[in-house]
Write a protein that holds these residues in place. Sequence first.
Motif, PDB file in Angstrom:
ATOM      1  N   MET A  66      40.401  22.231  30.324  1.00 37.13           N
ATOM      2  CA  MET A  66      41.206  21.298  29.311  1.00 37.13           C
ATOM      3  C   MET A  66      42.021  20.184  30.023  1.00 37.13           C
ATOM      4  SD  MET A  66      42.352  21.498  26.209  1.00 37.13           S
ATOM      5  CE  MET A  66      43.989  20.974  25.263  1.00 37.13           C
ATOM      6  N   LEU A  67      42.877  20.596  31.419  1.00 31.98           N
ATOM      7  CA  LEU A  67      43.413  19.745  31.981  1.00 31.98           C
ATOM      8  C   LEU A  67      42.623  18.750  32.664  1.00 31.98           C
ATOM      9  CD1 LEU A  67      46.444  19.013  33.163  1.00 31.98           C
ATOM     10  CD2 LEU A  67      45.877  20.449  35.202  1.00 31.98           C
ATOM     11  N   GLU A  68      41.519  18.761  33.022  1.00 28.18           N
ATOM     12  CA  GLU A  68      40.688  17.974  33.573  1.00 28.18           C
ATOM     13  C   GLU A  68      40.503  17.047  32.375  1.00 28.18           C
ATOM     14  OE1 GLU A  68      36.279  17.206  35.084  1.00 28.18           O
ATOM     15  OE2 GLU A  68      36.964  19.342  35.389  1.00 28.18           O
ATOM     16  N   SER A  69      40.004  17.168  31.355  1.00 24.93           N
ATOM     17  CA  SER A  69      39.973  16.174  30.081  1.00 24.93           C
ATOM     18  C   SER A  69      41.110  15.293  29.839  1.00 24.93           C
ATOM     19  CB  SER A  69      39.641  17.126  28.871  1.00 24.93           C
ATOM     20  OG  SER A  69      39.404  16.281  27.749  1.00 24.93           O
ATOM     21  N   TRP A  70      42.388  15.964  29.803  1.00 23.62           N
ATOM     22  CA  TRP A  70      43.456  14.983  29.711  1.00 23.62           C
ATOM     23  C   TRP A  70      43.842  14.148  30.996  1.00 23.62           C
ATOM     24  CZ3 TRP A  70      46.046  14.093  25.497  1.00 23.62           C
ATOM     25  CH2 TRP A  70      46.107  15.035  24.551  1.00 23.62           C
ATOM     26  N   MET A  71      43.413  14.597  32.033  1.00 23.48           N
ATOM     27  CA  MET A  71      43.540  13.706  33.253  1.00 23.48           C
ATOM     28  C   MET A  71      42.627  12.751  33.066  1.00 23.48           C
ATOM     29  SD  MET A  71      46.125  14.850  35.058  1.00 23.48           S
ATOM     30  CE  MET A  71      45.925  13.910  36.352  1.00 23.48           C
ATOM     31  N   ARG A  72      41.349  12.939  32.846  1.00 22.66           N
ATOM     32  CA  ARG A  72      40.453  12.119  32.636  1.00 22.66           C
ATOM     33  C   ARG A  72      40.863  10.926  31.508  1.00 22.66           C
ATOM     34  NH1 ARG A  72      35.889  12.249  29.515  1.00 22.66           N
ATOM     35  NH2 ARG A  72      36.036  14.535  29.677  1.00 22.66           N
ATOM     36  N   LEU A  73      41.381  11.234  30.449  1.00 21.89           N
ATOM     37  CA  LEU A  73      41.857  10.497  29.426  1.00 21.89           C
ATOM     38  C   LEU A  73      43.204   9.384  29.957  1.00 21.89           C
ATOM     39  CD1 LEU A  73      41.888   9.358  26.557  1.00 21.89           C
ATOM     40  CD2 LEU A  73      43.244  11.155  26.035  1.00 21.89           C
ATOM     41  N   ALA A 114      37.430   1.723  16.069  1.00 15.17           N
ATOM     42  CA  ALA A 114      38.194   3.059  16.553  1.00 15.17           C
ATOM     43  C   ALA A 114      38.365   3.852  15.483  1.00 15.17           C
ATOM     44  CB  ALA A 114      39.333   2.611  17.270  1.00 15.17           C
ATOM     45  N   ALA A 115      38.848   3.165  14.268  1.00 11.03           N
ATOM     46  CA  ALA A 115      39.174   4.101  12.983  1.00 11.03           C
ATOM     47  C   ALA A 115      37.808   4.692  12.647  1.00 11.03           C
ATOM     48  CB  ALA A 115      39.723   3.245  11.881  1.00 11.03           C
ATOM     49  N   THR A 116      36.675   4.051  12.542  1.00  7.98           N
ATOM     50  CA  THR A 116      35.572   4.739  12.212  1.00  7.98           C
ATOM     51  C   THR A 116      35.273   5.840  13.177  1.00  7.98           C
ATOM     52  OG1 THR A 116      34.927   2.894  11.465  1.00  7.98           O
ATOM     53  CG2 THR A 116      33.107   4.508  11.739  1.00  7.98           C
ATOM     54  N   THR A 117      35.326   5.814  14.334  1.00  7.86           N
ATOM     55  CA  THR A 117      35.271   6.736  15.234  1.00  7.86           C
ATOM     56  C   THR A 117      36.053   7.931  14.931  1.00  7.86           C
ATOM     57  OG1 THR A 117      34.409   5.297  16.763  1.00  7.86           O
ATOM     58  CG2 THR A 117      35.127   7.515  17.936  1.00  7.86           C
ATOM     59  N   VAL A 118      37.293   7.698  14.955  1.00  4.85           N
ATOM     60  CA  VAL A 118      38.192   9.011  14.817  1.00  4.85           C
ATOM     61  C   VAL A 118      37.896   9.330  13.348  1.00  4.85           C
ATOM     62  CG1 VAL A 118      40.606   9.510  14.300  1.00  4.85           C
ATOM     63  CG2 VAL A 118      39.978   7.844  16.143  1.00  4.85           C
ATOM     64  N   ALA A 119      37.614   8.635  12.342  1.00  4.25           N
ATOM     65  CA  ALA A 119      37.067   9.222  10.969  1.00  4.25           C
ATOM     66  C   ALA A 119      36.032  10.031  10.866  1.00  4.25           C
ATOM     67  CB  ALA A 119      37.231   8.138   9.962  1.00  4.25           C
ATOM     68  N   ALA A 120      35.126   9.859  11.788  1.00  2.22           N
ATOM     69  CA  ALA A 120      33.882  10.783  12.053  1.00  2.22           C
ATOM     70  C   ALA A 120      33.977  11.701  12.945  1.00  2.22           C
ATOM     71  CB  ALA A 120      32.772   9.559  12.361  1.00  2.22           C
ATOM     72  N   GLY A 121      35.274  12.107  13.285  1.00  2.00           N
ATOM     73  CA  GLY A 121      35.221  13.231  14.322  1.00  2.00           C
ATOM     74  C   GLY A 121      35.286  12.780  15.891  1.00  2.00           C
ATOM     75  N   GLY A 122      35.491  11.557  16.040  1.00  2.00           N
ATOM     76  CA  GLY A 122      35.229  11.077  17.261  1.00  2.00           C
ATOM     77  C   GLY A 122      36.231  11.531  18.020  1.00  2.00           C
ATOM     78  N   SER A 123      36.541  11.449  19.493  1.00  2.00           N
ATOM     79  CA  SER A 123      37.633  11.748  20.298  1.00  2.00           C
ATOM     80  C   SER A 123      38.425  10.550  20.682  1.00  2.00           C
ATOM     81  CB  SER A 123      37.103  12.436  21.572  1.00  2.00           C
ATOM     82  OG  SER A 123      36.372  11.760  22.413  1.00  2.00           O
ATOM     83  N   ALA A 124      39.584  10.485  21.160  1.00  2.00           N
ATOM     84  CA  ALA A 124      40.318   9.722  21.769  1.00  2.00           C
ATOM     85  C   ALA A 124      39.452   9.277  23.191  1.00  2.00           C
ATOM     86  CB  ALA A 124      41.710   9.994  22.399  1.00  2.00           C
ATOM     87  N   HIS A 125      38.807   9.931  23.853  1.00  2.00           N
ATOM     88  CA  HIS A 125      37.838   9.402  24.708  1.00  2.00           C
ATOM     89  C   HIS A 125      36.911   8.495  24.689  1.00  2.00           C
ATOM     90  CE1 HIS A 125      39.444  12.595  27.761  1.00  2.00           C
ATOM     91  NE2 HIS A 125      39.159  13.408  26.640  1.00  2.00           N
ATOM     92  N   ALA A 126      36.135   8.630  23.493  1.00  2.00           N
ATOM     93  CA  ALA A 126      35.429   7.632  23.059  1.00  2.00           C
ATOM     94  C   ALA A 126      35.958   6.483  22.675  1.00  2.00           C
ATOM     95  CB  ALA A 126      34.387   8.385  21.532  1.00  2.00           C
ATOM     96  N   VAL A 127      36.990   6.571  21.848  1.00  2.00           N
ATOM     97  CA  VAL A 127      37.592   5.209  21.491  1.00  2.00           C
ATOM     98  C   VAL A 127      38.184   4.365  22.991  1.00  2.00           C
ATOM     99  CG1 VAL A 127      39.936   4.244  20.525  1.00  2.00           C
ATOM    100  CG2 VAL A 127      38.757   6.267  19.374  1.00  2.00           C
TER     101      VAL A 127
END
Length: 85
Positions: free
Chosen positions: A1-8, A54-67
């Motif tokens: 989990m920490l690795e994911s946040w660090m990558r973001l 970005a809004a479409t990505t988030v609305a479709a369940g995408g992650s902040a990483h994808a945005v």
Amino acid sequence: MLESWMRLATDTTLLTLEAQSVIGLRLAQIAMGQGTPAEAQLMVTEKMLAFMDAATTVAAGGSAHAVVKDYRRRVQANARRLQTA
């Protein structure tokens, strides 16, 4: 989990630096009288399209990483285009 946040956090920091570079390139062009109305229109249009994606990505369940990844791709493309102009 920490690795994911660090990558973001790293990707977001890189996005910030890359965006500042593009802003600098555009300001330099404007200062040298090379800025065009088409470039100004492109800046606005790109931002609206990026926000909608970005809004479409988030609305479709995408992650902040994808945005952030998509934003970085767009900013890097702008940097390449402006550096060759």
